[in-house]
Scaffold this active site. Structure first.
Site, PDB file in Angstrom:
ATOM      1  N   LYS A  28      57.833  -3.784  23.571  1.00 22.75           N
ATOM      2  CA  LYS A  28      58.535  -3.503  22.327  1.00 22.75           C
ATOM      3  C   LYS A  28      59.713  -2.575  22.598  1.00 22.75           C
ATOM      4  CE  LYS A  28      55.781  -2.975  18.682  1.00 22.75           C
ATOM      5  NZ  LYS A  28      54.727  -2.202  17.974  1.00 22.75           N
ATOM      6  N   ARG A  99      55.437   4.012  16.931  1.00 24.06           N
ATOM      7  CA  ARG A  99      54.840   2.709  17.243  1.00 24.06           C
ATOM      8  C   ARG A  99      54.400   2.644  18.694  1.00 24.06           C
ATOM      9  NH1 ARG A  99      59.880  -1.072  15.829  1.00 24.06           N
ATOM     10  NH2 ARG A  99      58.302  -2.691  15.458  1.00 24.06           N
ATOM     11  N   GLY A 108      44.859  -4.360  19.154  1.00 26.17           N
ATOM     12  CA  GLY A 108      43.807  -3.423  19.541  1.00 26.17           C
ATOM     13  C   GLY A 108      44.407  -2.084  19.878  1.00 26.17           C
ATOM     14  N   MET A 110      47.181   1.027  18.939  1.00 26.51           N
ATOM     15  CA  MET A 110      47.237   1.791  17.700  1.00 26.51           C
ATOM     16  C   MET A 110      48.164   1.167  16.657  1.00 26.51           C
ATOM     17  SD  MET A 110      48.264   5.686  17.084  1.00 26.51           S
ATOM     18  CE  MET A 110      49.840   5.215  16.410  1.00 26.51           C
ATOM     19  N   ARG A 345      60.170 -10.496  20.532  1.00 24.33           N
ATOM     20  CA  ARG A 345      59.428 -10.822  21.765  1.00 24.33           C
ATOM     21  C   ARG A 345      59.430 -12.337  21.908  1.00 24.33           C
ATOM     22  NH1 ARG A 345      53.932  -8.735  19.089  1.00 24.33           N
ATOM     23  NH2 ARG A 345      53.905 -10.184  17.361  1.00 24.33           N
ATOM     24  N   HIS A 462      25.710 -33.321  35.939  1.00 26.79           N
ATOM     25  CA  HIS A 462      26.033 -34.742  35.961  1.00 26.79           C
ATOM     26  C   HIS A 462      26.877 -35.111  34.747  1.00 26.79           C
ATOM     27  CE1 HIS A 462      25.146 -39.001  34.930  1.00 26.79           C
ATOM     28  NE2 HIS A 462      25.353 -39.165  36.236  1.00 26.79           N
ATOM     29  N   ARG A 568      36.405 -44.531  43.454  1.00 25.65           N
ATOM     30  CA  ARG A 568      35.028 -44.405  43.946  1.00 25.65           C
ATOM     31  C   ARG A 568      34.280 -45.691  43.642  1.00 25.65           C
ATOM     32  NH1 ARG A 568      35.502 -38.656  41.313  1.00 25.65           N
ATOM     33  NH2 ARG A 568      36.496 -40.071  39.858  1.00 25.65           N
ATOM     34  N   ARG A 624      37.806 -45.918  48.326  1.00 28.14           N
ATOM     35  CA  ARG A 624      36.855 -45.287  49.238  1.00 28.14           C
ATOM     36  C   ARG A 624      35.629 -46.173  49.366  1.00 28.14           C
ATOM     37  NH1 ARG A 624      34.442 -39.584  47.543  1.00 28.14           N
ATOM     38  NH2 ARG A 624      33.238 -40.899  46.128  1.00 28.14           N
ATOM     39  N   GLU A 795      36.602 -34.267  54.961  1.00 27.62           N
ATOM     40  CA  GLU A 795      35.741 -33.456  54.090  1.00 27.62           C
ATOM     41  C   GLU A 795      34.608 -32.817  54.876  1.00 27.62           C
ATOM     42  OE1 GLU A 795      34.012 -36.092  51.171  1.00 27.62           O
ATOM     43  OE2 GLU A 795      34.003 -37.751  52.581  1.00 27.62           O
ATOM     44  N   SER A 814      42.917 -37.976  53.668  1.00 28.20           N
ATOM     45  CA  SER A 814      42.773 -37.616  52.264  1.00 28.20           C
ATOM     46  C   SER A 814      41.725 -36.510  52.209  1.00 28.20           C
ATOM     47  CB  SER A 814      42.325 -38.861  51.496  1.00 28.20           C
ATOM     48  OG  SER A 814      41.955 -38.532  50.201  1.00 28.20           O
ATOM     49  N   GLY A 816      39.038 -34.331  50.957  1.00 27.82           N
ATOM     50  CA  GLY A 816      38.038 -34.266  49.888  1.00 27.82           C
ATOM     51  C   GLY A 816      37.608 -32.812  49.796  1.00 27.82           C
ATOM     52  N   THR A 817      38.349 -32.063  48.988  1.00 31.44           N
ATOM     53  CA  THR A 817      38.137 -30.614  49.042  1.00 31.44           C
ATOM     54  C   THR A 817      36.868 -30.150  48.339  1.00 31.44           C
ATOM     55  OG1 THR A 817      39.750 -30.488  47.257  1.00 31.44           O
ATOM     56  CG2 THR A 817      40.498 -29.892  49.456  1.00 31.44           C
ATOM     57  N   ASN A 818      36.241 -31.013  47.534  1.00 32.19           N
ATOM     58  CA  ASN A 818      34.950 -30.595  46.968  1.00 32.19           C
ATOM     59  C   ASN A 818      33.931 -30.444  48.088  1.00 32.19           C
ATOM     60  OD1 ASN A 818      36.219 -30.875  44.532  1.00 32.19           O
ATOM     61  ND2 ASN A 818      35.146 -32.752  43.947  1.00 32.19           N
ATOM     62  N   ASP A 819      33.772 -31.504  48.878  1.00 28.79           N
ATOM     63  CA  ASP A 819      32.824 -31.435  49.992  1.00 28.79           C
ATOM     64  C   ASP A 819      33.301 -30.473  51.068  1.00 28.79           C
ATOM     65  OD1 ASP A 819      30.858 -32.998  49.007  1.00 28.79           O
ATOM     66  OD2 ASP A 819      31.528 -34.856  49.953  1.00 28.79           O
ATOM     67  N   CYS A 882      42.262 -35.219  47.269  1.00 26.49           N
ATOM     68  CA  CYS A 882      41.688 -35.922  46.121  1.00 26.49           C
ATOM     69  C   CYS A 882      40.513 -35.177  45.516  1.00 26.49           C
ATOM     70  CB  CYS A 882      41.283 -37.342  46.507  1.00 26.49           C
ATOM     71  SG  CYS A 882      39.968 -37.391  47.723  1.00 26.49           S
ATOM     72  N   TYR A 902      50.943 -35.983  48.828  1.00 32.94           N
ATOM     73  CA  TYR A 902      50.575 -36.226  47.437  1.00 32.94           C
ATOM     74  C   TYR A 902      49.330 -35.450  47.045  1.00 32.94           C
ATOM     75  CZ  TYR A 902      46.798 -39.264  49.060  1.00 32.94           C
ATOM     76  OH  TYR A 902      45.669 -39.737  49.656  1.00 32.94           O
TER      77      TYR A 902
HETATM   78  P1  ADP Z   1      52.870  -4.214  15.421  1.00 40.84           P
HETATM   79  O1  ADP Z   1      52.979  -4.078  16.887  1.00 40.84           O
HETATM   80  O2  ADP Z   1      51.476  -4.175  14.917  1.00 40.84           O
HETATM   81  O3  ADP Z   1      53.671  -5.365  14.901  1.00 40.84           O
HETATM   82  P2  ADP Z   1      54.995  -2.523  14.560  1.00 40.84           P
HETATM   83  O4  ADP Z   1      55.279  -1.266  15.250  1.00 40.84           O
HETATM   84  O5  ADP Z   1      55.896  -3.643  14.858  1.00 40.84           O
HETATM   85  O6  ADP Z   1      53.495  -2.876  14.803  1.00 40.84           O
HETATM   86  O7  ADP Z   1      55.051  -2.158  13.017  1.00 40.84           O
HETATM   87  C1  ADP Z   1      54.254  -2.583  11.956  1.00 40.84           C
HETATM   88  C2  ADP Z   1      55.152  -2.913  10.782  1.00 40.84           C
HETATM   89  O8  ADP Z   1      55.963  -1.800  10.443  1.00 40.84           O
HETATM   90  C3  ADP Z   1      56.120  -4.043  11.111  1.00 40.84           C
HETATM   91  O9  ADP Z   1      56.248  -4.857   9.995  1.00 40.84           O
HETATM   92  C4  ADP Z   1      57.394  -3.331  11.401  1.00 40.84           C
HETATM   93  O10 ADP Z   1      58.501  -4.135  11.138  1.00 40.84           O
HETATM   94  C5  ADP Z   1      57.330  -2.151  10.459  1.00 40.84           C
HETATM   95  N1  ADP Z   1      58.123  -1.021  10.972  1.00 40.84           N
HETATM   96  C6  ADP Z   1      57.954  -0.396  12.139  1.00 40.84           C
HETATM   97  N2  ADP Z   1      58.881   0.536  12.317  1.00 40.84           N
HETATM   98  C7  ADP Z   1      59.684   0.511  11.219  1.00 40.84           C
HETATM   99  C8  ADP Z   1      60.829   1.231  10.808  1.00 40.84           C
HETATM  100  N3  ADP Z   1      61.360   2.170  11.565  1.00 40.84           N
HETATM  101  N4  ADP Z   1      61.367   0.931   9.626  1.00 40.84           N
HETATM  102  C9  ADP Z   1      60.831  -0.033   8.854  1.00 40.84           C
HETATM  103  N5  ADP Z   1      59.753  -0.757   9.176  1.00 40.84           N
HETATM  104  C10 ADP Z   1      59.178  -0.487  10.349  1.00 40.84           C
HETATM  105 MG    MG Z   2      55.457  -5.690  15.215  1.00 39.56          MG
HETATM  106 MG    MG Z   3      33.037 -36.335  49.276  1.00 37.50          MG
END
Ligand code: ADP
Ligand code: MG
Ligand code: MG
Length: 926
Positions: A28, A99, A108, A110, A345, A462, A568, A624, A795, A814, A816-819, A882, A902
């Site tokens: 970010k 952020r 996951g 913050m 992104r 199987h 086969r 084969r 193989e 050829s 036969g990389t399994n065997d 193969c 190949y």
């Molecule tokens: P996430 O990684 O969960 O997307 P973000 O940091 O992008 O978290 O932010 C969560 C929300 O807050 C997003 O919709 C983002 O656009 C908004 N946001 C973050 N920073 C600002 C800011 N400086 N002004 C306005 N909106 C913001």
């Molecule tokens: Mg975001």
């Molecule tokens: Mg074989």
């Protein structure tokens, strides 16, 4: 001395940070820097590095690195200058968001804190400046809530409760109906909630707020959610280590109807269509779009609601794509008709969208052909080539098994192969074959079924192997299901699945559903064809297919295979119409008897090969000769014993009945009774029973005679061909006659005869002598020579060591990389995968499963040696692979580097392999 010079710089303004350094600045942060530097309208801000995070986490008391806050203060001053606002100043208060963001996007981590810098004083400033107390109090209560929850750990429900109480008191239903005074009361209550819960007043000093927030972001790196996520997705410290902190000037999408916020993709992530795709909300703050409190509108509508903004957004879209040369997923906010970009992104898209956008971006001149190929991970293509569950349908699975063969299928549950064949093949019904596990004798059920579900066995059981070979969906080892074949029922907990009930399986995910779930057909789109055409041009390796039947071969051609690398022949023997003849051949007591059976098989094999040649013409077809131990075609010993016992019992009964009827003829029984006994006697003829017993006994004797302690290392492959030359001769004849027939019809064919399990050149010489004999006779009969190639599987470890002399007989190798993998590790695959391999992988003793990912260091080394030595005696030796590895991208990369000609893999993997072969060539060049 300058402190920064020693510890290094830890904070970068968006104007100065290196937009390519995601490890240091997080994804970010790096993109915020880059966007700023290419002149996009990003609110001013700065990034605190991941290094600072790691220092902080390493410090014994979790203290911020010395001097960090001074650096931050310096950057805050710079922000004040850029914005003309003051942090913590009642006049034009500067508010920021804090952020998180690591090198890889990681749910996951913050949650973002918005509106930081608000306190009792700046709040008044905000009211004075905007003249909108409602807006200011709304911002304040959001800040207290987010900061309280995220940075101070106050349970969310305490805030929710306070919020609801005020709403109730005010008598409103919708949040938007709350008045400024209501929001003021909410803010005050929130402040009390924080104080009661933490035992301290809510921090009023903006720099204290900022410091707490920075630490909270750093700490979230080691929080449970983030740690679990990294573990699950195998994210190593090399990929992402620590999180950066982004401090960004707040902009407000909730300043009225000339303000808005939204998220968008520069192209449609589901279809790839070159058109802005996204959602927005007027008069809202960022989180509202994601939180789902109000329903956002499709971005198409922005044009009519905010006419001036649509062209600006379109311009932003263009700038982003031209700069990043990749589809972008971005966040924007409009504050009083000014558009800001808050994040971008690379967009995550499905395979269809990736392929379409690759081809279109190349045509638009946005990216090169090379980029178009390299931006798609080959494995992704598999998604496009199997029927999938309709993504719009929501359903709860009833059981989870292993994703053993990809694709989705729906049909009625049937519990044995015969019935599956009856209903599936003969009555044209859609059937899912449900078994505890499957055996070779179930094969006709596979042919007739849409998919296979087993409750036992792994990805190499199987069922899994056969289903993959046929390209049919399979879920294996669904342990939650208990199958009772005798009662034709299965149970998932209390729920019963009876014969005839509709079920749906998804072999891509391993999920099993009750009832019918719509599936969507694979789309081999024109774009995919274009892309794969480019791949073929870029690649050096050819891609062939492992195909055993004409149907497989047709699929392989459709998917772009340029030949069959492995056919086969045993699959042709397993056909239910032929199995009895095959058994006759095996149990034959004399060469003449065996020959009689072989004479009946010959025309069938010849017809198979002819069809394969025709389908693949003018490409090569590598056949084969028979490989598995022949007792695999025979019934199970214990079953035979059981059946014999039953026949013997029946024999006694019929003899008893004969005695009874004889006896009755001596005594004067009533006529009616005698007729009854007579008909009983006729029901089972003792002579028939005797015949059956004799047949079964011969069979049992044969099964016992053929019993091997270690069949996979026993009497199989070329060893069989040496002991029973007539079997190989028949197959060779079938191949060459089919080729001669085709040639006569003007069809160009290139058969290749391949000998399995070879360990010495003497074996090859022997088989070659059969070939020469047969060929001489056939070419004399047809009046022209039959063109073909003769070669060997590699193989067996010894074959690698004797490659130089094998290549004197063989025109091609050829692998036969399994065997060969089993032989190199001395692991039996089934035992390894079911017993110790998972532990080996978990504990890092082996990094990968060598049966999935070619073991380059060991098996690969053997291959390299064999190729080098083989080409010493035959410089134009043709070399391919193969084993299942032939369809695996990283193994294909190795094959390219090891100079193979190949790779051959199942038809379904052919497109993946074509793209992987292109990647190998392109990446080797750079
Ligand atoms: P996430 O990684 O969960 O997307 P973000 O940091 O992008 O978290 O932010 C969560 C929300 O807050 C997003 O919709 C983002 O656009 C908004 N946001 C973050 N920073 C600002 C800011 N400086 N002004 C306005 N909106 C913001
Ligand atoms: Mg975001
Ligand atoms: Mg074989």
């Amino acid at each position: 001395m300058d402190v920064k010079a020693i510890v290094g710089k830890r904070v970068y303004a968006f104007e100065e940070g290196d937009g390519k350094n995601k490890k240091l600045l997080g994804g970010k942060g790096a993109n915020l820097c880059e966007m700023t530097q290419i002149g996009l309208n990003v609110p001013p801000g700065f990034v605190i590095t991941t290094d600072a995070c790691l220092d902080y986490l390493d410090s014994p008391l979790r203290r911020l690195p010395q001097g960090l806050m001074e650096e931050v203060r310096g950057h805050m001053r710079a922000l004040e200058e850029k914005t003309g606002k003051g942090f913590g100043k009642p006049e034009h208060p500067l508010l920021v968001s804090v952020r998180s963001g690591s090198a890889l996007s990681m749910p996951g981590m913050m949650d973002t804190i918005l509106n930081l810098g608000l306190n009792s004083a700046t709040l008044q400033g905000e009211i004075a400046e905007t003249g909108d107390p409602r807006f200011a109090y709304d911002a304040y209560r959001r800040f207290i809530q987010l900061f309280g929850k995220v940075a101070l750990g106050v349970p969310e429900k305490l805030f929710d409760r306070a919020f609801e109480e005020v709403k109730h008191k005010a008598g409103v239903v919708e949040d938007v109906a709350l008045a400024a005074t209501d929001l003021q009361e909410i803010s005050e209550r929130f402040l009390r909630v924080v104080e009661e819960h933490t035992g301290r007043p809510f921090p009023d000093d903006p720099f204290e707020q900022l410091e707490i927030a920075i630490k909270a972001v750093f700490n979230s790196w080691t929080g449970k959610r983030a740690v679990d996520y990294r573990a699950y997705h195998h994210i190593t410290p090399e990929m992402a280590n620590g999180t950066a902190v982004n401090v960004v000037t707040m902009v407000f999408g909730n300043r009225g109807n000339d303000s808005a916020t939204g998220v968008a993709f520069t192209r449609n992530p589901a279809t790839g269509e070159n058109k802005l795709f996204g959602e927005y909300l007027v008069n809202a703050q960022g989180e509202d779009v994601v939180a789902g409190i109000r329903t956002p509108k499709p971005i198409d509508r922005l044009g009519s609601e905010m006419p001036g903004m649509a062209p600006q957004l379109e311009a932003l879209r263009q700038r982003l794509e031209t700069h990043y040369q990749e589809v972008q997923d971005f966040e924007f906010t409009i504050e009083r008709d000014i558009l800001y970009c808050l994040q971008t992104r690379n967009g995550k898209m499905n395979a269809t969208a990736m392929v379409r956008s690759s081809v279109e971006m190349e045509r638009e001149g946005l990216i090169s052909r090379e980029q178009a190929l390299l931006r798609i991970q080959p494995d992704m293509l598999e998604q496009m080539l199997f029927p999938r569950l309709d993504p719009l349908v929501r359903a709860e699975p009833i059981a989870q098994g292993l994703p053993a063969s990809p694709g989705a299928a729906c049909g009625i549950a049937i519990f044995d192969a015969d019935r599956a064949e009856q209903l599936g093949r003969d009555m044209g019904q859609k059937v899912i074959l449900v078994r505890e596990e499957t055996k070779p004798e179930d094969i006709h059920g596979f042919f007739a079924a849409q998919g296979i579900l087993t409750s036992r066995g792994g990805k190499t059981s199987h069922a899994a192997v056969v289903a993959r070979g046929m390209g049919k969906p399979c879920v294996a080892g669904a342990e939650g299901i208990s199958v009772n074949v005798a009662r034709r029922e299965a149970y998932v907990g209390e729920v019963a699945i009876r014969e005839g009930d509709l079920i749906t399986i998804d072999g891509t995910t391993g999920k099993v559903y009750r009832g019918q779930i719509a599936t969507v057909e694979p789309d081999f789109t024109p774009e995919l064809n274009t892309l794969l055409g480019w791949a073929d041009e870029a690649a050096r390796l050819c891609v062939m297919a492992n195909a055993d039947t004409p149907a497989d071969a047709r699929r392989a051609v459709k998917f772009g295979a340029v030949g069959i690398g492995l056919c086969r022949t045993e699959r042709m023997f397993n056909d239910p119409a032929r199995l009895p003849i095959v058994i006759e051949m095996i149990v034959a007591e004399s060469p003449e008897e065996r020959q009689a059976a072989l004479d009946r098989l010959l025309p069938m094999q010849r017809a198979d090969f002819k069809e394969l040649f025709e389908v693949m013409s003018p490409n090569p077809v590598t056949i084969r000769l028979l490989d598995p131990p022949i007792h695999e075609f025979l019934p199970d010993e214990h079953q035979l014993e059981r059946e014999l016992r039953e026949l013997h019992r029946l024999g006694e009964t019929t003899r008893g009945i004969a005695v009874l009827s004889g006896t009755l003829s001596l005594i004067h029984a009533p006529a009616a009774q005698r007729a009854e006994i007579e008909s009983m006697r006729r029901l089972v003829d003792p002579v028939l029973v005797e015949d059956a017993i004799a047949k079964k006994e011969t069979m049992l004797r044969k099964v016992r005679a053929l019993h091997e302690t270690n069949p996979m290392l026993g009497h199989r492959g070329v060893r069989l061909g040496i002991s029973f030359p007539e079997i190989y001769r028949m197959q060779i004849r079938a191949i060459l006659e089919a080729a001669a027939d085709c040639a006569q019809k003007g069809i160009e064919v290139h058969p290749q005869i391949k000998v399995p399990q070879v360990c010495t050149a003497q074996e090859l010489k022997k088989v070659k002598s059969y070939v020469d004999e047969v060929e001489e006779e056939i070419s004399a009969r047809y009046g022209h020579p039959v063109s073909f190639k003769f070669g060997t599987m590699i193989e067996v470890v010894r074959a690698c060591m004797r490659a130089e002399s094998l290549a004197q007989e063989a025109e091609f190798f050829s692998f036969g990389t399994n065997d060969l993998t089993q032989a190199t590790f001395s692991f039996s695959r089934e035992d390894a995968e079911n017993k110790f391999l998972p532990l080996y992988n978990q504990s890092g003793i082996l990094q990968d499963n060598p049966f999935e990912v070619l073991d380059v260091k060991g098996v690969g080394k053997l291959m390299q040696i064999a190729i080098e030595w083989g080409r010493k005696s035959r410089p134009d030796l043709h070399v391919g692979i193969c084993g299942e590895h032939g369809g695996h991208p990283s193994s294909i990369r190795f094959c390219h580097e090891a100079n193979l000609d190949y790779v051959s893999c199942s038809a379904a993997r052919v497109p993946v392999a074509r793209l992987a072969a292109a990647h190998a060539a392109l990446l080797a060049r750079t």
